[in-house]
Design a protein around this motif. Sequence first.
Motif, PDB file in Angstrom:
ATOM      1  N   LYS A  48     140.459  31.259 115.199  1.00 39.72           N
ATOM      2  CA  LYS A  48     140.078  31.516 113.807  1.00 39.72           C
ATOM      3  C   LYS A  48     138.629  32.007 113.752  1.00 39.72           C
ATOM      4  N   LYS A  49     137.758  31.356 114.510  1.00 33.47           N
ATOM      5  CA  LYS A  49     136.358  31.783 114.570  1.00 33.47           C
ATOM      6  C   LYS A  49     136.269  33.226 115.039  1.00 33.47           C
ATOM      7  N   HIS A  50     137.009  33.560 116.089  1.00 34.58           N
ATOM      8  CA  HIS A  50     136.973  34.922 116.627  1.00 34.58           C
ATOM      9  C   HIS A  50     137.519  35.925 115.616  1.00 34.58           C
ATOM     10  N   HIS A  51     138.524  35.521 114.869  1.00 30.57           N
ATOM     11  CA  HIS A  51     139.080  36.357 113.799  1.00 30.57           C
ATOM     12  C   HIS A  51     138.000  36.670 112.754  1.00 30.57           C
ATOM     13  N   TRP A  52     137.172  35.698 112.447  1.00 27.26           N
ATOM     14  CA  TRP A  52     136.119  35.877 111.449  1.00 27.26           C
ATOM     15  C   TRP A  52     134.994  36.770 111.945  1.00 27.26           C
ATOM     16  N   VAL A  53     134.651  36.684 113.230  1.00 30.03           N
ATOM     17  CA  VAL A  53     133.421  37.318 113.710  1.00 30.03           C
ATOM     18  C   VAL A  53     133.636  38.595 114.525  1.00 30.03           C
ATOM     19  N   VAL A  54     134.873  38.954 114.818  1.00 29.85           N
ATOM     20  CA  VAL A  54     135.111  40.142 115.641  1.00 29.85           C
ATOM     21  C   VAL A  54     134.552  41.380 114.938  1.00 29.85           C
ATOM     22  N   GLU A  55     133.946  42.257 115.717  1.00 33.06           N
ATOM     23  CA  GLU A  55     133.324  43.479 115.184  1.00 33.06           C
ATOM     24  C   GLU A  55     133.614  44.631 116.128  1.00 33.06           C
ATOM     25  N   GLY A  56     133.270  45.825 115.701  1.00 29.17           N
ATOM     26  CA  GLY A  56     133.345  46.988 116.566  1.00 29.17           C
ATOM     27  C   GLY A  56     134.411  47.969 116.128  1.00 29.17           C
ATOM     28  N   ALA A  57     134.557  49.026 116.918  1.00 25.15           N
ATOM     29  CA  ALA A  57     135.471  50.122 116.598  1.00 25.15           C
ATOM     30  C   ALA A  57     136.918  49.652 116.487  1.00 25.15           C
ATOM     31  N   PHE A  59     137.871  46.732 115.382  1.00 24.28           N
ATOM     32  CA  PHE A  59     137.848  45.553 114.529  1.00 24.28           C
ATOM     33  C   PHE A  59     139.206  45.229 113.921  1.00 24.28           C
ATOM     34  N   LEU A  60     139.803  46.158 113.211  1.00 22.89           N
ATOM     35  CA  LEU A  60     141.010  45.838 112.447  1.00 22.89           C
ATOM     36  C   LEU A  60     142.172  45.395 113.325  1.00 22.89           C
ATOM     37  N   PRO A  61     142.535  46.128 114.379  1.00 18.97           N
ATOM     38  CA  PRO A  61     143.654  45.636 115.192  1.00 18.97           C
ATOM     39  C   PRO A  61     143.353  44.299 115.878  1.00 18.97           C
ATOM     40  N   LEU A  62     142.102  44.085 116.279  1.00 22.37           N
ATOM     41  CA  LEU A  62     141.752  42.799 116.905  1.00 22.37           C
ATOM     42  C   LEU A  62     141.764  41.678 115.873  1.00 22.37           C
ATOM     43  N   HIS A  63     141.263  41.952 114.691  1.00 23.09           N
ATOM     44  CA  HIS A  63     141.264  40.992 113.592  1.00 23.09           C
ATOM     45  C   HIS A  63     142.705  40.559 113.288  1.00 23.09           C
ATOM     46  N   GLU A  64     143.599  41.521 113.211  1.00 27.66           N
ATOM     47  CA  GLU A  64     145.008  41.230 112.930  1.00 27.66           C
ATOM     48  C   GLU A  64     145.680  40.520 114.105  1.00 27.66           C
ATOM     49  N   PHE A  65     145.352  40.927 115.324  1.00 31.20           N
ATOM     50  CA  PHE A  65     145.899  40.277 116.517  1.00 31.20           C
ATOM     51  C   PHE A  65     145.503  38.808 116.560  1.00 31.20           C
ATOM     52  N   LEU A  66     144.232  38.533 116.303  1.00 28.61           N
ATOM     53  CA  LEU A  66     143.749  37.146 116.316  1.00 28.61           C
ATOM     54  C   LEU A  66     144.404  36.326 115.217  1.00 28.61           C
ATOM     55  N   GLU A  67     144.617  36.925 114.064  1.00 27.17           N
ATOM     56  CA  GLU A  67     145.301  36.219 112.977  1.00 27.17           C
ATOM     57  C   GLU A  67     146.715  35.823 113.393  1.00 27.17           C
ATOM     58  N   GLU A  68     147.436  36.743 113.999  1.00 20.88           N
ATOM     59  CA  GLU A  68     148.790  36.437 114.469  1.00 20.88           C
ATOM     60  C   GLU A  68     148.749  35.331 115.522  1.00 20.88           C
ATOM     61  N   ALA A  69     147.759  35.394 116.413  1.00 18.76           N
ATOM     62  CA  ALA A  69     147.642  34.398 117.482  1.00 18.76           C
ATOM     63  C   ALA A  69     147.382  33.009 116.906  1.00 18.76           C
ATOM     64  N   TYR A  70     146.427  32.886 115.967  1.00 15.63           N
ATOM     65  CA  TYR A  70     146.152  31.544 115.443  1.00 15.63           C
ATOM     66  C   TYR A  70     147.291  31.045 114.571  1.00 15.63           C
ATOM     67  N   GLU A  71     148.016  31.944 113.912  1.00 15.46           N
ATOM     68  CA  GLU A  71     149.186  31.513 113.145  1.00 15.46           C
ATOM     69  C   GLU A  71     150.283  30.984 114.072  1.00 15.46           C
ATOM     70  N   TYR A 112     129.962  35.646 120.559  1.00 14.44           N
ATOM     71  CA  TYR A 112     129.897  36.406 121.802  1.00 14.44           C
ATOM     72  C   TYR A 112     130.478  37.800 121.580  1.00 14.44           C
ATOM     73  N   ASP A 113     130.281  38.667 122.563  1.00 17.42           N
ATOM     74  CA  ASP A 113     130.933  39.976 122.512  1.00 17.42           C
ATOM     75  C   ASP A 113     132.445  39.759 122.630  1.00 17.42           C
ATOM     76  N   VAL A 114     133.204  40.745 122.208  1.00 14.35           N
ATOM     77  CA  VAL A 114     134.666  40.609 122.146  1.00 14.35           C
ATOM     78  C   VAL A 114     135.264  40.250 123.504  1.00 14.35           C
ATOM     79  N   ARG A 115     134.831  40.913 124.544  1.00 15.45           N
ATOM     80  CA  ARG A 115     135.388  40.647 125.874  1.00 15.45           C
ATOM     81  C   ARG A 115     135.144  39.187 126.277  1.00 15.45           C
ATOM     82  N   THR A 116     133.950  38.685 126.048  1.00 18.43           N
ATOM     83  CA  THR A 116     133.645  37.289 126.390  1.00 18.43           C
ATOM     84  C   THR A 116     134.475  36.331 125.549  1.00 18.43           C
TER      85      THR A 116
END
Length: 181
Positions: A48-57, A59-71, A112-116
């Motif tokens: 959930k934290k990563h979903h909130w703070v993810v940034e970069g080019a 962003f949207l697919p990672l934001h959505e991916f993290l949401e699906e993962a935490y759900e 942290y950065d997305v990879r980390t």
Amino acid sequence: MSTQKTVRQQADTVEETALRLDQEKAEQIVDALNTELANAYVLYHQLKKHHWVVEGAEFLPLHEFLEEAYENVEEGADVIAERAQALGGVPVSGPTNLERRATVEFEGEDVYDVRTMFEHDLEMYGDIVESMRDSVELANNLGDHATSQILREILVEVEEDAHHFEHYLEDDTLVLEEATH
């Protein structure tokens, strides 16, 4: 409105149920389920934290991916908690109890950065996979085939999500980096 405040069942106790599982076996299985529940919620909060703070080019697919993962994690946690209750136990709850009970550790408040972040997530997924496999085996060895089956189904989802994190961490990409001169 009732003002009665009677404790119906204390935490860390297991009562007999209609499922007819030996009390000692039920206690061991509920203990394992509560560990899996705690681990799930530590992972949930990190995702959930990563979903909130993810940034970069991306962003949207990672934001959505993290949401699906935490759900997915939350859905599995709910099933685990309900099974612990069905076996006569009290599902572990509350942030302090969850943190104390978990065998995995939240990465902390830093961003942290997305990879980390994804590396931290994948490490936690791996620890949870190992723990869940042990819990599946415990339930199976104690003759609780229903709990074993329930955990197996959740484990399939956990492993699939871990595999997706692994894919994101691969070096191969279609995204071209701008050349610097």
